[in-house]
Design a protein around this motif. Sequence first.
Motif, PDB file in Angstrom:
ATOM      1  N   ILE A  73       0.839  -1.213   0.000  1.00 54.60           N
ATOM      2  CA  ILE A  73       0.000   0.000   0.000  1.00 54.60           C
ATOM      3  C   ILE A  73       0.865   1.250   0.000  1.00 54.60           C
ATOM      4  O   ILE A  73       0.568   2.238  -0.693  1.00 54.60           O
ATOM      5  CB  ILE A  73      -0.952  -0.009   1.209  1.00 54.60           C
ATOM      6  CG1 ILE A  73      -2.072  -1.021   1.005  1.00 54.60           C
ATOM      7  CG2 ILE A  73      -1.549   1.379   1.464  1.00 54.60           C
ATOM      8  CD1 ILE A  73      -3.130  -0.591   0.018  1.00 54.60           C
ATOM      9  N   LEU A  74       1.983   1.192   0.775  1.00 62.95           N
ATOM     10  CA  LEU A  74       2.878   2.355   0.802  1.00 62.95           C
ATOM     11  C   LEU A  74       3.456   2.626  -0.579  1.00 62.95           C
ATOM     12  O   LEU A  74       3.509   3.770  -1.037  1.00 62.95           O
ATOM     13  CB  LEU A  74       4.013   2.117   1.806  1.00 62.95           C
ATOM     14  CG  LEU A  74       3.692   2.506   3.242  1.00 62.95           C
ATOM     15  CD1 LEU A  74       4.869   2.205   4.147  1.00 62.95           C
ATOM     16  CD2 LEU A  74       3.347   3.994   3.305  1.00 62.95           C
ATOM     17  N   VAL A  75       3.889   1.557  -1.261  1.00 59.07           N
ATOM     18  CA  VAL A  75       4.439   1.721  -2.609  1.00 59.07           C
ATOM     19  C   VAL A  75       3.380   2.337  -3.533  1.00 59.07           C
ATOM     20  O   VAL A  75       3.638   3.303  -4.262  1.00 59.07           O
ATOM     21  CB  VAL A  75       4.915   0.350  -3.165  1.00 59.07           C
ATOM     22  CG1 VAL A  75       5.297   0.477  -4.624  1.00 59.07           C
ATOM     23  CG2 VAL A  75       6.075  -0.176  -2.342  1.00 59.07           C
ATOM     24  N   ILE A  76       2.175   1.766  -3.479  1.00 56.33           N
ATOM     25  CA  ILE A  76       1.091   2.264  -4.337  1.00 56.33           C
ATOM     26  C   ILE A  76       0.786   3.724  -4.011  1.00 56.33           C
ATOM     27  O   ILE A  76       0.630   4.572  -4.909  1.00 56.33           O
ATOM     28  CB  ILE A  76      -0.179   1.396  -4.166  1.00 56.33           C
ATOM     29  CG1 ILE A  76       0.088  -0.039  -4.617  1.00 56.33           C
ATOM     30  CG2 ILE A  76      -1.343   1.975  -4.954  1.00 56.33           C
ATOM     31  CD1 ILE A  76      -0.989  -1.016  -4.240  1.00 56.33           C
ATOM     32  N   ALA A  77       0.731   4.039  -2.698  1.00 53.95           N
ATOM     33  CA  ALA A  77       0.394   5.405  -2.291  1.00 53.95           C
ATOM     34  C   ALA A  77       1.430   6.394  -2.804  1.00 53.95           C
ATOM     35  O   ALA A  77       1.083   7.492  -3.272  1.00 53.95           O
ATOM     36  CB  ALA A  77       0.282   5.485  -0.777  1.00 53.95           C
ATOM     37  N   ALA A  78       2.712   5.996  -2.749  1.00 53.33           N
ATOM     38  CA  ALA A  78       3.758   6.893  -3.246  1.00 53.33           C
ATOM     39  C   ALA A  78       3.560   7.160  -4.738  1.00 53.33           C
ATOM     40  O   ALA A  78       3.631   8.303  -5.203  1.00 53.33           O
ATOM     41  CB  ALA A  78       5.124   6.277  -2.991  1.00 53.33           C
ATOM     42  N   LEU A  79       3.257   6.091  -5.499  1.00 54.18           N
ATOM     43  CA  LEU A  79       3.072   6.257  -6.941  1.00 54.18           C
ATOM     44  C   LEU A  79       1.842   7.108  -7.254  1.00 54.18           C
ATOM     45  O   LEU A  79       1.869   7.955  -8.155  1.00 54.18           O
ATOM     46  CB  LEU A  79       2.939   4.879  -7.590  1.00 54.18           C
ATOM     47  CG  LEU A  79       4.239   4.073  -7.607  1.00 54.18           C
ATOM     48  CD1 LEU A  79       3.962   2.615  -7.876  1.00 54.18           C
ATOM     49  CD2 LEU A  79       5.175   4.639  -8.665  1.00 54.18           C
ATOM     50  N   VAL A  80       0.764   6.888  -6.498  1.00 54.52           N
ATOM     51  CA  VAL A  80      -0.457   7.671  -6.740  1.00 54.52           C
ATOM     52  C   VAL A  80      -0.203   9.139  -6.439  1.00 54.52           C
ATOM     53  O   VAL A  80      -0.700  10.023  -7.158  1.00 54.52           O
ATOM     54  CB  VAL A  80      -1.630   7.129  -5.903  1.00 54.52           C
ATOM     55  CG1 VAL A  80      -2.811   8.084  -5.951  1.00 54.52           C
ATOM     56  CG2 VAL A  80      -2.041   5.768  -6.403  1.00 54.52           C
ATOM     57  N   CYS A 109      -9.263  -1.556  -5.235  1.00 51.88           N
ATOM     58  CA  CYS A 109      -8.816  -2.908  -4.905  1.00 51.88           C
ATOM     59  C   CYS A 109      -8.170  -3.603  -6.089  1.00 51.88           C
ATOM     60  O   CYS A 109      -7.385  -4.529  -5.893  1.00 51.88           O
ATOM     61  CB  CYS A 109      -9.958  -3.731  -4.353  1.00 51.88           C
ATOM     62  SG  CYS A 109     -11.516  -3.384  -5.112  1.00 51.88           S
ATOM     63  N   ILE A 110      -8.441  -3.160  -7.334  1.00 51.11           N
ATOM     64  CA  ILE A 110      -7.812  -3.851  -8.457  1.00 51.11           C
ATOM     65  C   ILE A 110      -6.298  -3.654  -8.429  1.00 51.11           C
ATOM     66  O   ILE A 110      -5.534  -4.550  -8.790  1.00 51.11           O
ATOM     67  CB  ILE A 110      -8.427  -3.400  -9.811  1.00 51.11           C
ATOM     68  CG1 ILE A 110      -7.862  -4.210 -10.974  1.00 51.11           C
ATOM     69  CG2 ILE A 110      -8.197  -1.932 -10.079  1.00 51.11           C
ATOM     70  CD1 ILE A 110      -8.212  -5.650 -10.947  1.00 51.11           C
ATOM     71  N   VAL A 111      -5.837  -2.482  -7.960  1.00 53.57           N
ATOM     72  CA  VAL A 111      -4.393  -2.227  -7.913  1.00 53.57           C
ATOM     73  C   VAL A 111      -3.727  -3.188  -6.939  1.00 53.57           C
ATOM     74  O   VAL A 111      -2.769  -3.899  -7.280  1.00 53.57           O
ATOM     75  CB  VAL A 111      -4.116  -0.758  -7.499  1.00 53.57           C
ATOM     76  CG1 VAL A 111      -2.633  -0.488  -7.512  1.00 53.57           C
ATOM     77  CG2 VAL A 111      -4.841   0.200  -8.421  1.00 53.57           C
ATOM     78  N   LEU A 112      -4.253  -3.229  -5.721  1.00 51.36           N
ATOM     79  CA  LEU A 112      -3.679  -4.131  -4.709  1.00 51.36           C
ATOM     80  C   LEU A 112      -3.850  -5.583  -5.132  1.00 51.36           C
ATOM     81  O   LEU A 112      -2.965  -6.420  -4.912  1.00 51.36           O
ATOM     82  CB  LEU A 112      -4.355  -3.885  -3.357  1.00 51.36           C
ATOM     83  CG  LEU A 112      -3.713  -4.646  -2.198  1.00 51.36           C
ATOM     84  CD1 LEU A 112      -2.310  -4.121  -1.942  1.00 51.36           C
ATOM     85  CD2 LEU A 112      -4.545  -4.520  -0.928  1.00 51.36           C
ATOM     86  N   ALA A 113      -4.979  -5.892  -5.765  1.00 53.85           N
ATOM     87  CA  ALA A 113      -5.237  -7.278  -6.170  1.00 53.85           C
ATOM     88  C   ALA A 113      -4.173  -7.764  -7.141  1.00 53.85           C
ATOM     89  O   ALA A 113      -3.687  -8.892  -7.032  1.00 53.85           O
ATOM     90  CB  ALA A 113      -6.619  -7.375  -6.803  1.00 53.85           C
ATOM     91  N   ARG A 114      -3.780  -6.932  -8.121  1.00 50.92           N
ATOM     92  CA  ARG A 114      -2.764  -7.378  -9.098  1.00 50.92           C
ATOM     93  C   ARG A 114      -1.385  -7.470  -8.452  1.00 50.92           C
ATOM     94  O   ARG A 114      -0.599  -8.351  -8.778  1.00 50.92           O
ATOM     95  CB  ARG A 114      -2.710  -6.434 -10.308  1.00 50.92           C
ATOM     96  CG  ARG A 114      -3.903  -6.505 -11.221  1.00 50.92           C
ATOM     97  CD  ARG A 114      -4.577  -7.826 -11.286  1.00 50.92           C
ATOM     98  NE  ARG A 114      -3.818  -8.847 -12.005  1.00 50.92           N
ATOM     99  CZ  ARG A 114      -4.202 -10.106 -12.142  1.00 50.92           C
ATOM    100  NH1 ARG A 114      -5.331 -10.519 -11.585  1.00 50.92           N
ATOM    101  NH2 ARG A 114      -3.469 -10.966 -12.808  1.00 50.92           N
TER     102      ARG A 114
END
Lengths: 226, 339
Positions: A73-80, A109-114
């Motif tokens: 989630i941290l990685v995704i949050a940084a990218l977002v 949820c699709i982002v975390l799901a992949r």
Amino acid sequence: MGQYRDIVEHGLWKQNPGTMQLLGLCPTLAVTSTAVNGLSLGLATALVMAASNAAVAPVRRYVPDEIRIPVFILVIAALVTIIDLSMNAFVHPLYVVLGIFIPLIVTNCIVLARVEAFAAKNPITPSALDGLMMGLGLTLVLTLLGAVRELVGKGTVLSGIDLVFGAEAKAWVLQLIPDYPGFLLAILPPGAFIGLGLLIATHNWLEQRRLAKASMQAALPVAQSH
Amino acid sequence: MSRSPYLSSAPSVSVIMLKVLLALLPGIATYVWVYGGGILISLALATLTALLAEAAVLRLRQRPVLPFLMDGSAIVTAWLLALALPPLAPWWLVVVGTLFAIVVAKQLYGGLGYNPFNPAMIGYAALLISFPVLMTQWPSPLELAKVSLSFTDQWHYIFMRSLPLGVPVDAISSATPLDYLKTQLILQQPISDISNTPIFGWLGGRGSELVALAYLLGGIYLLQQRIISWHIPLAFLATLTLLSGTFHLFAPGLYASPQFHLFSGAAMLCAFFIATDPVSGPTTPLAKLVFAAGIGVLTYVIRVFGAYPDGIAFAVILMNMCVPLLDAYTQPRVFGHEK
């Protein structure tokens, strides 16, 4: 190469996030009031998905299993955050229209799901491709749904394109039905649910036809050999 | 003299639907007398659209077309929708509403017997939130209109939106009593002043109260024929009376009388024809009472405290959602089983 073909086919069609996995419904239903909105948010999501899959795949062996979700989630949050700030800087009018739904890509949820289902188990190149293709699959559904809702609701296609390309792009808006009184229901939330339902039905119908055709072709040579 | 065995067979769907249509006839006749023949055009348009749409979807779904068309349920939906719409609505409004009711609300859910919502009310609600201006433009009853339109004039207005020369739209339309009451109450006029205007009659709105009385007549016929049971109409009308009566008793200057609420808007049509839909309504007697009481409460709340002048459609749809729950919790004890 077969592996990559499968990834493309799964992302765009067989496991399409919008019509098959039914993940990421929040933006699918909320922002698809026009084709431009759908396309923009879809592309932003696809970019985040490709980048997050590519970022998680190389570190997948070093992330302890117990805390993998917070790390992802941290990685995704940084990218977002990067996408969010860039859109604010370069396409500000669109940023204002999409509003909270850009930061909300983090919780999509699709982002975390992949990341969880694919990038945590595969090397970097297929992971990045998977993220991109799943994202493009979602973009396809968002754009289509946006276009249908816009056409039925307002009788136009590509309205709001000036938010992306500046004021001169206003001339690109197609008024397909002149003097259209507008069908507000399609723009309102019920229109999103009904539209998505029809898209899923179309997907299933096309898939069934394809399977029926394939099984007929498979049966044909057998029948001839007898 | 009939012969044994004396088994009574339940009437078929077509017989039920035919009797419902028959029961609507006095209402329609009064409607024509009060508002002119325009409603007949709406009824014909809705019927034609409903039958064509039903046939097309049945074909797509590879079901037998003729038996399902002959059961008459599509015609009942079409008539109820047409009667709920403003009588001089443009032709495409009737067509879109009927299409939505039959294709989306009925056939996409699986056709007759499977639709969780009342199709006519879904069609009405879809139109109301999409075209609020057209849906609240009601013509005046003929006796009150400054210019009364002939049948051909109404025909032209429905299909071409053109009025005879020199006649503005305001001359043929007026606020409905429910609408007028709401806007005047916001302006802090007392009820006694508001109801002195000519659009109010001795029960509800002038003219429309007669239509409501005719619906009541048709409803009594349906009760006598045992097509509907007494539970839903009685519970709905009683709740509406009780609620409006209580409010009226304590503040007669702010809240309209019970008879006004009973005979205005679509209350009578709802009590006997809409809420009593056997498919989207509950089946156990207790559930029917709760269901209808819920519609009564919601209708009153939407009419008095909500943004819309009438709340029948939304009330019915909201209570339709509760039907599976109501039916599940009110199953009667089967003989020989413990509670």
